[in-house]
Design a protein around this motif. Structure first.
Motif, mmCIF file in Angstrom:
data_model
loop_
_atom_site.group_PDB
_atom_site.id
_atom_site.type_symbol
_atom_site.label_atom_id
_atom_site.label_comp_id
_atom_site.label_asym_id
_atom_site.label_seq_id
_atom_site.Cartn_x
_atom_site.Cartn_y
_atom_site.Cartn_z
ATOM 1 N N ARG A 150 0.825 -1.217 0.000
ATOM 2 C CA ARG A 150 0.000 0.000 0.000
ATOM 3 C C ARG A 150 0.859 1.268 0.000
ATOM 4 O O ARG A 150 0.529 2.253 -0.642
ATOM 5 C CB ARG A 150 -0.910 -0.027 1.225
ATOM 6 C CG ARG A 150 -1.757 1.191 1.359
ATOM 7 C CD ARG A 150 -2.622 1.112 2.575
ATOM 8 N NE ARG A 150 -3.584 2.193 2.540
ATOM 9 C CZ ARG A 150 -4.594 2.290 3.343
ATOM 10 N NH1 ARG A 150 -4.815 1.365 4.240
ATOM 11 N NH2 ARG A 150 -5.418 3.303 3.262
ATOM 12 N N ALA A 204 -12.028 -6.270 -9.641
ATOM 13 C CA ALA A 204 -11.986 -4.903 -9.108
ATOM 14 C C ALA A 204 -12.712 -3.917 -10.032
ATOM 15 O O ALA A 204 -13.066 -2.830 -9.588
ATOM 16 C CB ALA A 204 -10.532 -4.468 -8.902
ATOM 17 N N ALA A 212 -4.954 -7.018 -2.958
ATOM 18 C CA ALA A 212 -5.524 -7.950 -1.976
ATOM 19 C C ALA A 212 -6.382 -9.011 -2.658
ATOM 20 O O ALA A 212 -6.386 -10.177 -2.241
ATOM 21 C CB ALA A 212 -6.336 -7.186 -0.935
ATOM 22 N N LEU A 213 -7.108 -8.642 -3.700
ATOM 23 C CA LEU A 213 -7.900 -9.628 -4.447
ATOM 24 C C LEU A 213 -6.997 -10.662 -5.123
ATOM 25 O O LEU A 213 -7.304 -11.854 -5.139
ATOM 26 C CB LEU A 213 -8.782 -8.937 -5.491
ATOM 27 C CG LEU A 213 -10.033 -8.243 -4.969
ATOM 28 C CD1 LEU A 213 -10.655 -7.373 -6.064
ATOM 29 C CD2 LEU A 213 -11.040 -9.262 -4.451
ATOM 30 N N ALA A 219 -8.007 -10.538 -10.579
ATOM 31 C CA ALA A 219 -8.243 -9.449 -9.621
ATOM 32 C C ALA A 219 -8.616 -8.160 -10.348
ATOM 33 O O ALA A 219 -9.479 -7.410 -9.902
ATOM 34 C CB ALA A 219 -7.018 -9.236 -8.744
ATOM 35 N N ASP A 275 -3.850 -0.831 -6.954
ATOM 36 C CA ASP A 275 -4.287 -0.295 -5.671
ATOM 37 C C ASP A 275 -4.372 -1.444 -4.656
ATOM 38 O O ASP A 275 -4.262 -2.618 -5.004
ATOM 39 C CB ASP A 275 -5.610 0.466 -5.789
ATOM 40 C CG ASP A 275 -6.782 -0.410 -6.201
ATOM 41 O OD1 ASP A 275 -6.642 -1.643 -6.264
ATOM 42 O OD2 ASP A 275 -7.862 0.140 -6.448
ATOM 43 N N THR A 276 -4.552 -1.085 -3.402
ATOM 44 C CA THR A 276 -4.550 -2.081 -2.328
ATOM 45 C C THR A 276 -5.651 -3.116 -2.510
ATOM 46 O O THR A 276 -5.426 -4.307 -2.304
ATOM 47 C CB THR A 276 -4.694 -1.385 -0.955
ATOM 48 O OG1 THR A 276 -3.650 -0.426 -0.829
ATOM 49 C CG2 THR A 276 -4.601 -2.371 0.178
ATOM 50 N N ARG A 277 -6.817 -2.657 -2.926
ATOM 51 C CA ARG A 277 -7.944 -3.586 -3.100
ATOM 52 C C ARG A 277 -7.635 -4.634 -4.160
ATOM 53 O O ARG A 277 -7.842 -5.823 -3.966
ATOM 54 C CB ARG A 277 -9.206 -2.810 -3.455
ATOM 55 C CG ARG A 277 -10.412 -3.706 -3.650
ATOM 56 C CD ARG A 277 -11.674 -2.847 -3.867
ATOM 57 N NE ARG A 277 -12.806 -3.684 -4.143
ATOM 58 C CZ ARG A 277 -13.324 -3.870 -5.355
ATOM 59 N NH1 ARG A 277 -12.822 -3.234 -6.389
ATOM 60 N NH2 ARG A 277 -14.342 -4.665 -5.523
ATOM 61 N N ARG A 278 -7.139 -4.185 -5.291
ATOM 62 C CA ARG A 278 -6.834 -5.120 -6.378
ATOM 63 C C ARG A 278 -5.705 -6.061 -5.993
ATOM 64 O O ARG A 278 -5.751 -7.258 -6.285
ATOM 65 C CB ARG A 278 -6.485 -4.343 -7.643
ATOM 66 C CG ARG A 278 -6.484 -5.257 -8.860
ATOM 67 C CD ARG A 278 -6.385 -4.460 -10.118
ATOM 68 N NE ARG A 278 -5.022 -4.559 -10.589
ATOM 69 C CZ ARG A 278 -4.451 -3.733 -11.435
ATOM 70 N NH1 ARG A 278 -5.113 -2.708 -11.902
ATOM 71 N NH2 ARG A 278 -3.231 -3.916 -11.827
#
Length: 186
Positions: A42, A185, A76-77, A181, A71-74
């Protein structure tokens, strides 16, 4: 109950049971290591990608664009996608006492990918996501689990081709998780 000559469920050729920390511990160690990787990424990606892009112009521009857009969400996915494979391998390893080649390849791939983290950190001359837990958790967990499996008479003999296959499979699963991911996302 087993008859003479049979191996009990969850035990191995050496007659000793493989403890849960060896098989299911793969998922636990993997999850802790990758939590550190997600948290570090991140901050690391926006801080280091511009500098590394300048230092390593031979890296294709599409790689830098992909990293800069992560990004962090992608991220993490993508990690969660790999986690599904690790969870399935750990569960199968537990069910069978660590005998399947697939479980052992995933376990070895986890340990070997730690060496990739160490090489990345050396290459960029600094911290990279995942490097903090690699020497503290990833590599020691893999070595301890392999020793325990060996003690129970389980692991296949390790050859250099097996190590290359395990690392290649880890890379392929990771490479496949990122496009998935990206689609998830949006």
């Amino acid at each position: 109950m087993t008859t003479p000559g049979e191996v009990a469920e969850g035990s191995c050729g050496g007659g000793e049971e493989v403890p849960a920390w060896v098989t299911l511990g793969l998922l636990g160690a993997w999850a802790l290591h990758h939590a550190e990787e997600v948290l570090a990424a991140r901050y690391w990606i926006p801080a280091r990608v511009p500098e590394l892009r300048q230092r390593f112009p031979q890296v294709p521009e599409r790689v830098w664009r992909e990293m800069a857009g992560m990004d962090t969400r992608r991220f993490a996915l993508a990690v969660a996608g790999v986690g599904l494979v690790v969870a399935a391998a750990a569960a199968e390893g537990r069910r069978t006492g660590g005998r399947p080649a697939a479980y052992q390849s995933v376990r070895d791939g986890f340990g070997l990918h730690g060496l990739v983290h160490l090489a990345q950190a050396a290459l960029v001359r600094g911290c990279t996501p995942g490097v903090a837990t690699t020497p503290l958790l990833g590599i020691p967990d893999t070595l301890a689990a392999r020793a325990r499996l060996r003690h129970a008479g389980v692991p296949r003999p390790t050859r250099s081709g097996d190590a290359a296959l395990a690392l290649g499979l880890a890379g392929a699963v990771t490479a496949g998780a990122h496009p998935a991911a990206r689609r998830l996302a949006g």
